[in-house]
Design a protein around this motif. Structure first.
Motif, short mmCIF file in Angstrom:
data_model
loop_
_atom_site.label_atom_id
_atom_site.label_comp_id
_atom_site.label_asym_id
_atom_site.label_seq_id
_atom_site.Cartn_x
_atom_site.Cartn_y
_atom_site.Cartn_z
N GLY A 111 0.85 -1.46 0.04
CA GLY A 111 0.51 -0.04 0.01
C GLY A 111 0.86 1.41 0.01
N CYS A 112 0.52 2.35 0.20
CA CYS A 112 0.85 3.50 0.28
C CYS A 112 1.66 4.10 1.04
CB CYS A 112 0.07 4.81 0.57
SG CYS A 112 -1.48 4.95 -1.05
N VAL A 113 3.00 4.06 1.64
CA VAL A 113 3.71 5.20 2.42
C VAL A 113 3.05 5.29 3.22
CG1 VAL A 113 6.38 5.85 3.08
CG2 VAL A 113 5.87 4.13 0.67
N ARG A 114 3.53 4.30 4.22
CA ARG A 114 2.69 5.24 5.19
C ARG A 114 3.85 5.87 7.07
NH1 ARG A 114 1.76 -0.64 7.91
NH2 ARG A 114 3.74 -0.67 7.36
N ASP A 115 5.14 6.84 5.97
CA ASP A 115 5.94 7.19 7.30
C ASP A 115 6.89 7.54 6.34
OD1 ASP A 115 7.73 5.68 7.48
OD2 ASP A 115 7.13 4.29 9.05
N GLY A 116 7.63 8.84 7.06
CA GLY A 116 8.49 9.42 6.18
C GLY A 116 8.00 10.47 5.46
N PRO A 117 9.23 11.15 4.46
CA PRO A 117 8.64 12.55 3.69
C PRO A 117 8.00 12.49 2.18
CG PRO A 117 11.36 11.82 3.09
CD PRO A 117 10.69 10.63 4.46
N PHE A 118 7.86 10.92 2.10
CA PHE A 118 7.06 11.43 1.16
C PHE A 118 5.88 10.29 0.63
CE2 PHE A 118 11.89 10.64 0.43
CZ PHE A 118 12.23 12.24 -0.62
N THR A 119 5.16 10.74 1.84
CA THR A 119 4.31 10.37 2.08
C THR A 119 2.75 11.40 1.81
OG1 THR A 119 3.20 11.42 4.35
CG2 THR A 119 3.59 9.16 4.38
N TRP A 120 2.00 10.81 0.91
CA TRP A 120 0.73 11.49 0.50
C TRP A 120 -0.10 11.86 1.62
CZ3 TRP A 120 -1.66 11.50 -4.25
CH2 TRP A 120 -2.64 12.67 -4.33
N PRO A 121 -0.17 13.48 0.90
CA PRO A 121 0.30 14.35 -0.42
C PRO A 121 1.30 15.28 -0.11
CG PRO A 121 -1.44 15.49 1.25
CD PRO A 121 -1.36 13.90 1.94
N ASN A 122 2.18 14.67 0.86
CA ASN A 122 3.35 15.91 1.02
C ASN A 122 3.52 15.25 -0.54
OD1 ASN A 122 4.70 17.42 1.92
ND2 ASN A 122 6.00 15.76 2.11
N PHE A 123 3.29 14.65 -0.99
CA PHE A 123 4.63 13.41 -1.99
C PHE A 123 3.53 13.02 -2.97
CE2 PHE A 123 6.95 10.33 -4.40
CZ PHE A 123 7.96 10.72 -4.86
N VAL A 124 3.68 13.66 -4.18
CA VAL A 124 2.55 13.10 -5.05
C VAL A 124 2.85 12.98 -6.37
CG1 VAL A 124 0.26 14.43 -6.76
CG2 VAL A 124 0.91 14.85 -4.54
N LEU A 125 2.67 11.81 -7.28
CA LEU A 125 3.09 11.02 -8.55
C LEU A 125 1.97 11.02 -9.65
CD1 LEU A 125 4.52 7.87 -6.70
CD2 LEU A 125 5.87 9.80 -7.44
N ASN A 126 2.56 12.11 -10.17
CA ASN A 126 1.01 12.16 -11.24
C ASN A 126 1.34 11.24 -12.47
OD1 ASN A 126 -0.15 14.55 -10.72
ND2 ASN A 126 2.03 15.09 -10.35
N LEU A 127 2.29 10.48 -12.99
CA LEU A 127 2.46 9.34 -13.86
C LEU A 127 2.24 8.42 -13.71
CD1 LEU A 127 5.48 10.97 -15.82
CD2 LEU A 127 2.62 11.39 -16.58
N GLY A 128 2.29 7.10 -14.48
CA GLY A 128 1.52 5.38 -14.23
C GLY A 128 0.67 5.23 -13.02
N PRO A 129 0.14 4.29 -13.47
CA PRO A 129 1.17 2.88 -13.46
C PRO A 129 1.77 2.68 -14.48
CG PRO A 129 -1.17 2.14 -12.40
CD PRO A 129 -1.35 3.92 -12.96
N THR A 130 0.82 2.95 -15.96
CA THR A 130 0.91 2.69 -16.62
C THR A 130 2.49 3.02 -17.15
OG1 THR A 130 0.04 4.08 -18.01
CG2 THR A 130 -1.20 2.04 -17.49
N LYS A 131 2.53 2.88 -18.74
CA LYS A 131 3.95 3.44 -19.30
C LYS A 131 3.22 4.45 -20.19
CE LYS A 131 3.57 0.57 -23.73
NZ LYS A 131 4.67 -0.37 -24.55
#
Length: 308
Positions: A130-150
């Motif tokens: 699942g989504c990373v639960r702790d640290g600096p790269f949790t949602w919504p602080n760290f948002v990925l806009n591409l993927g999971p397809t190519k």
């Protein structure tokens, strides 16, 4: 890295996610500068793995990413690398490895998501998904806009996922596997040993790093979108460091030694020939076209860095 340097690195990565894309003409789904670097990997994935230019292309990708951190986000240090052999030798649980510390590292695993045999056809022993639960790269602080397809033409905001597979780390990320890789006599055999074959039965330091962290559902296990996970840069920096260490064993000849197929898996050259030093690679709107000879020495050509 000390605590100040670690914090500076994670802050700089987050900074890139807040900067607008400069590559949206070709990577139309990109919204941020971080998306640009993920997107160019996604767009070129089918042409940059199991080929002779695998290592040089990723070296260029790393250097260009570090340049963006420095010039656009005021990062003052070097791109860090993750020597996973230290962790696998430590005897600690993977969740307790320093690189995954919530306060001083990149955050840890995602919550466990059960999978069917069809969803996990290789039967990987995994612990998250699942989504990373702790640290600096949790949602919504760290948002990925591409993927999971190519498909890089579509924007799809989502979280970073991790799916630790500790048994894969214990099988692949070992000093003995590095030693075997380092013992290869020429670049062709060296790069093939780094990538090995697409299999979970032959140890490989490249795929081992990806799938140890990403398991089945983790972002870094997605071949196209693996740079979505910020640990991608540390893992590939370590692979680049290992290549550089191999080159330094015979510096004059090995910085001229390049081979391997232009077409993925075409090791018998039935589809095309081998790459040469004048073979060209590019990063699209992310980085200019260069020839491989410019990427063979980390302090010459278009590169200027070192490992300590």
């Amino acid at each position: 890295m000390n605590m100040t340097e670690k914090k500076a690195y994670t802050d700089a990565v987050l900074c890139l996610t807040k900067k607008p894309s400069k590559a949206h003409c070709t990577i139309k789904g990109a919204k941020s500068r971080y998306d640009d670097f993920q997107g160019i990997h996604s767009a070129q994935t089918d042409f940059i793995h199991w080929v002779g230019h695998f290592l040089p292309w990723h070296r260029y990708h790393l250097a260009t990413f570090e340049k963006a951190l420095r010039e656009e986000c005021e990062y003052k240090y070097g791109l860090p690398y993750w020597d996973w052999t230290i962790d696998t030798k430590s005897g600690k649980r993977m969740d307790d490895w320093p690189v995954f510390d919530a306060a001083t590292g990149l955050g840890g695993n995602g919550p466990f998501i059960p999978l069917t045999k069809k969803e996990n056809p290789f039967g990987l022993i995994r612990t998250g998904g699942g989504c990373v639960r702790d640290g600096p790269f949790t949602w919504p602080n760290f948002v990925l806009n591409l993927g999971p397809t190519k498909d890089t033409s579509k924007t799809n905001p989502h979280c970073l996922t991790r799916d630790f597979a500790p048994t894969l780390a214990a099988f692949n990320l070992l000093e003995s596997v590095v030693d075997e890789t380092m013992s290869q006599p020429d670049f062709g055999s060296f790069t093939r040993r780094v990538e090995s074959v697409p299999s979970f039965t032959v140890p490989t330091i490249h795929g081992g790093g990806h799938f140890s962290v990403g398991g089945v559902l983790g972002s870094i296990s997605n071949a196209y979108n693996s740079p979505a996970d910020p640990i991608f840069w540390l893992h590939h920096a370590n692979l680049d460091r290992i290549w550089w260490n191999w080159q330094k064993q015979m510096i004059w000849s090995r910085t001229q030694d390049i081979s391997g197929p232009i077409v993925p898996f075409d090791y018998e050259n039935k589809a095309a020939g081998n790459v040469t030093l004048d073979f060209k690679v590019n990063l699209g709107e992310v980085g200019a076209e260069v020839q491989l000879w410019e990427l063979m020495h980390i302090q010459e050509g278009v590169l200027c860095y070192d490992y300590i």
